[in-house]
Design a protein around this motif. Sequence first.
Motif, short mmCIF file in Angstrom:
data_model
loop_
_atom_site.label_atom_id
_atom_site.label_comp_id
_atom_site.label_asym_id
_atom_site.label_seq_id
_atom_site.Cartn_x
_atom_site.Cartn_y
_atom_site.Cartn_z
N PHE A 159 0.81 -1.22 0.00
CA PHE A 159 0.00 0.00 0.00
C PHE A 159 0.85 1.27 0.00
O PHE A 159 0.31 2.38 -0.12
CB PHE A 159 -0.92 0.01 1.22
N ASP A 163 -2.31 5.93 -4.02
CA ASP A 163 -3.39 6.85 -3.71
C ASP A 163 -4.57 6.07 -3.13
O ASP A 163 -4.63 4.84 -3.25
CB ASP A 163 -3.80 7.61 -4.97
N PRO A 164 -5.52 6.75 -2.50
CA PRO A 164 -6.64 6.04 -1.84
C PRO A 164 -7.42 5.11 -2.76
O PRO A 164 -7.80 4.01 -2.36
CB PRO A 164 -7.51 7.18 -1.32
N SER A 165 -7.67 5.53 -4.00
CA SER A 165 -8.42 4.67 -4.92
C SER A 165 -7.66 3.39 -5.23
O SER A 165 -8.24 2.30 -5.31
CB SER A 165 -8.73 5.43 -6.23
N SER A 166 -6.36 3.52 -5.41
CA SER A 166 -5.53 2.35 -5.70
C SER A 166 -5.43 1.43 -4.50
O SER A 166 -5.41 0.20 -4.63
CB SER A 166 -4.13 2.78 -6.14
N GLN A 167 -5.38 2.00 -3.30
CA GLN A 167 -5.38 1.18 -2.09
C GLN A 167 -6.67 0.38 -1.98
O GLN A 167 -6.65 -0.82 -1.63
CB GLN A 167 -5.19 2.07 -0.85
N SER A 168 -7.79 1.03 -2.27
CA SER A 168 -9.08 0.35 -2.22
C SER A 168 -9.13 -0.77 -3.25
O SER A 168 -9.61 -1.88 -2.96
CB SER A 168 -10.20 1.36 -2.49
N LYS A 171 -6.96 -3.73 -2.00
CA LYS A 171 -7.60 -4.50 -0.93
C LYS A 171 -8.64 -5.46 -1.51
O LYS A 171 -8.70 -6.63 -1.11
CB LYS A 171 -8.24 -3.55 0.10
N ASP A 190 0.44 -0.12 7.63
CA ASP A 190 -0.93 0.39 7.72
C ASP A 190 -1.79 -0.64 8.43
O ASP A 190 -2.28 -1.61 7.83
CB ASP A 190 -1.49 0.69 6.33
N HIS A 193 -5.53 -1.18 7.03
CA HIS A 193 -5.65 -1.99 5.81
C HIS A 193 -5.44 -3.47 6.11
O HIS A 193 -6.18 -4.34 5.63
CB HIS A 193 -4.63 -1.53 4.77
#
Length: 229
Positions: A159, A163-168, A171, A190, A193
Motif C-alpha cells: 500500500f 493513492d486512496p483509490s488504488s489502495q481500495s 484491498k 498500515d 488496511h
Amino acid sequence: MIEIIDIQKRYGNQVALSIKKLEINKNELVGLVGNNGAGKTTLLSLILDLIAPTSGFVTSKSVKVSDTDAWKSYTGSFLNEGFLIPFLNPVEYLSFIGRLHGINETDVLGFLEENKLFFDINVFSEKYIRELSAGNKNKVGILASILSKPEFLILDEPFSNLDPSSQSWLKSKLKDLSKEGVTVIISSHDLKHVTEICSRILLLEEGRIVKDANTSNETLIELEKYFEI
C-alpha cells in the motif's frame, strides 16, 4: 503450504530473525506487522530464498526452497523496486515477466486491460520504469506479481505510495485472490488496511513473533494500543 523450522538470521552478533516454527496454511491471507527493523522483510526474503538463513530452513509444499526452483513457478512476489528493470517501459517489463511464465503478449495486454482501474498502461506506455513515481513503480511490481496467477503471493508494503483509490482496488483484489484459493502474505505499516483484509496477523518485534492470532473485531484496537508511545 509454507513451513519455517528453527530459522535464525544473524548479522554478526545481531539476531535479525529467530523463529522456532511457523506454518502458513493454504488459502490464508496473512498480515505481517511490526516497527522498522522488526524482521518483516527478512522473513519474506528468507521465504523467497533471497537470503540464506544462518540456521534452519523454509519449505514450500514440503520441499526446502533452497533445494529447488520448482516453487518459483507458483509463487508471485514483489518486495521493492529492485525487482523491476528500470530501462524497460511497463509493457516491456510485464511482457518479459509473462514470457518467463509462458504467457504471450496478447494475454499480457488483456491482463492490463482487465486491471486498468489500478494502472492505466496507456498513460505510461512511453515512459521507462525508472521515470515512474514510486507509487506507479509499486503498481507495476504488484501487477507483475499476480500476472501468472500464482498459488502463493508475497508483497512487502504493497500500500506504500498508493493513492486512496488504488489502495481500495488492491484491498479488493487481495481479498478476491484469497477467495480464489491463493495463499497471501503481506507486510504493512498500515494497521487498518491489514486488519480489514487479513484473516491472520503476525506481530514481529526484534526478530521474533510476539503475537500470532486470527483477525477479530478487536484486532485493530489491540494493535494500535500495542504501538502507542
